[in-house]
Design an enzyme around this catalytic site. Structure first.
Site, PDB file in Angstrom:
ATOM      1  N   HIS A  29       0.628  -9.233 -14.805  1.00  0.00           N
ATOM      2  CA  HIS A  29       0.206  -8.513 -13.591  1.00  0.00           C
ATOM      3  C   HIS A  29      -1.154  -7.893 -13.862  1.00  0.00           C
ATOM      4  CE1 HIS A  29       1.452  -5.550 -10.133  1.00  0.00           C
ATOM      5  NE2 HIS A  29       0.150  -5.826 -10.112  1.00  0.00           N
ATOM      6  N   HIS A 209       3.865  -8.531  -4.690  1.00  0.00           N
ATOM      7  CA  HIS A 209       3.921  -7.085  -4.871  1.00  0.00           C
ATOM      8  C   HIS A 209       4.953  -6.547  -3.874  1.00  0.00           C
ATOM      9  CE1 HIS A 209       0.198  -7.613  -7.008  1.00  0.00           C
ATOM     10  NE2 HIS A 209      -0.069  -6.333  -7.095  1.00  0.00           N
ATOM     11  N   GLU A 212       5.818  -0.984  -4.546  1.00  0.00           N
ATOM     12  CA  GLU A 212       4.828  -0.178  -5.293  1.00  0.00           C
ATOM     13  C   GLU A 212       4.781   1.197  -4.614  1.00  0.00           C
ATOM     14  OE1 GLU A 212       0.817  -1.714  -5.093  1.00  0.00           O
ATOM     15  OE2 GLU A 212       0.054  -0.306  -6.589  1.00  0.00           O
ATOM     16  N   ASP A 290      -2.526  -4.128 -14.414  1.00  0.00           N
ATOM     17  CA  ASP A 290      -2.874  -4.145 -12.980  1.00  0.00           C
ATOM     18  C   ASP A 290      -4.388  -4.277 -12.757  1.00  0.00           C
ATOM     19  OD1 ASP A 290      -2.232  -4.223 -10.303  1.00  0.00           O
ATOM     20  OD2 ASP A 290      -1.651  -2.129 -10.124  1.00  0.00           O
ATOM     21  N   ASP A 291      -5.117  -3.161 -12.841  1.00  0.00           N
ATOM     22  CA  ASP A 291      -6.580  -3.157 -12.635  1.00  0.00           C
ATOM     23  C   ASP A 291      -7.176  -2.266 -13.715  1.00  0.00           C
ATOM     24  OD1 ASP A 291      -6.820  -4.501  -9.823  1.00  0.00           O
ATOM     25  OD2 ASP A 291      -5.222  -3.016  -9.611  1.00  0.00           O
TER      26      ASP A 291
END
Ligand code: ADE
Ligand code: ZN
Length: 350
Positions: A29, A209, A212, A290-291
């Site tokens: 992810h 997703h 979340e 994730d980021d």
């Protein structure tokens, strides 16, 4: 040796952070556009003659304070404006792969979204070819494997998702799966039921997703309507006992991103994160970044901070790493090789 047959050797608690860093793992992810570090963003802006909203790297970094997913997505979107050429996408992906290699990631499945870039006038071909070349070079350059998952942007329409899928079809063999990202609340999975059905017919692996920020209902429909094979995030499942049971029974992987959840205020502190409870409930959870350029850390940072905050142990570490290979879309023989390397590292720490 299978995962369940392996007994983790005794490992001293003070060696746990080193074990977490050394441990082979898969990252499942990771939005490649979310790996664009401010320094690289400024370099690409200069290379492509793009003006950024922020005068300096520091002022950009100072803006990385978010109250929710949408506030992050707005800044993230601005950052993607510096990407113009196949070479830019290649360079961005190679920068991430180098970091992943340093964190002992043996395999990664990278999210990307062509709609962001086609919205800026780029062709989907530019995006896919640049990213794919980096994945193809990953074994020789970084000693790891990498594949691509194309995410639809859920704030856009079903029709636009179909168009996105169509544009990707000439590159069918370069993309392992389809995912669903962007603003979650108000854009439930069922909005994409038909385009997911089409993707399934075309043989793509499916993830989305869900849960979340949005409630457990979004996870149920990702499972039952989209028929996904993994849930990205999924942390809101904790509020629905029947769903928790379903996830555990089906061995449905969750790709959890603790530092992302912290930065986007899904949990007030890491100590309140529920990944430990997910593991204790028998859910196939994994840890991911994730980021990472926006959320303060790559995968090893996610592991070490989460373990410290929650007091997790070497057994949890092994389970999380084994889950990551189990949940990945690699073939059985590669999975066996990676699991073997995982167990070798654990033996080395005993
Ligand atoms: N796109 C990039 N990061 C995301 C996240 N955490 N949730 C949804 N969409 C995203
Ligand atoms: Zn994500």
């Amino acid at each position: 040796m299978t995962r369940s047959a392996y007994t983790v050797p005794p490992i001293a608690a003070e060696r746990l952070p080193d074990l977490l860093r050394a441990m082979p793992k898969a990252e499942l992810h990771m939005h490649i556009e979310g790996s664009l570090e401010p320094e690289q963003m400024f370099a690409l802006a200069a290379r492509n003659g793009v003006a950024l909203k922020y005068p300096s790297v520091q002022s950009l970094k100072d803006a990385y304070v978010f109250n929710n997913l949408q506030e992050f997505l707005d800044i993230y979107h601005d950052g993607t404006m510096v990407l113009k050429t196949e070479q830019d996408f290649y360079d961005m992906a190679c920068a991430y792969l180098a970091r992943a290699q340093a964190d002992n990631v043996l395999h990664t499945e990278l999210f990307f979204d062509t709609q962001t870039h086609t919205g800026h006038g780029l062709s989907a071909d530019t995006v896919i070819n640049g990213l794919y070349q980096a994945c193809a070079d990953a074994p020789a350059k970084f000693g790891m494997t990498a594949s691509l998952i194309l995410c639809f942007l859920r704030h856009l329409s079903e029709e636009e998702a179909f168009e996105c899928l169509e544009q990707a079809l000439p590159h069918r063999d370069k993309i392992v799966g389809i995912g669903l990202a962007s603003s979650e609340v108000g854009h439930p999975p069922e909005k994409f039921a038909r385009v997911y059905a089409r993707a399934r017919q075309l043989g793509f692996r499916l993830v989305a997703h869900a849960g979340e920020e949005a409630p457990p209902a979004y996870i149920w429909s990702a499972l039952d309507v989209l028929q996904v094979e993994r849930i990205d995030h999924g942390v809101q499942a904790i509020h629905d006992a029947a769903l928790m049971q379903r996830l555990a029974q089906d061995k449905m992987p969750l790709t959890v991103c603790p530092l992302s959840n912290l930065k986007l205020c899904v949990f007030p502190t890491l100590a309140q994160h529920n990944i430990g409870r997910m593991l204790d409930a028998g859910i196939c959870a994994t840890i991911n970044s994730d980021d990472p350029a926006y959320f303060g850390g790559y995968i090893n940072e996610n592991f070490t901070q989460t373990f410290a905050a929650l007091g997790l142990n070497a057994q949890h570490a092994y389970t999380l790493a084994a889950n990551s290979f189990e949940a990945s879309f690699i073939d059985a023989s590669l999975r066996q090789r990676y699991m073997h390397r995982l167990q070798e590292v654990f033996e080395g720490f005993s």
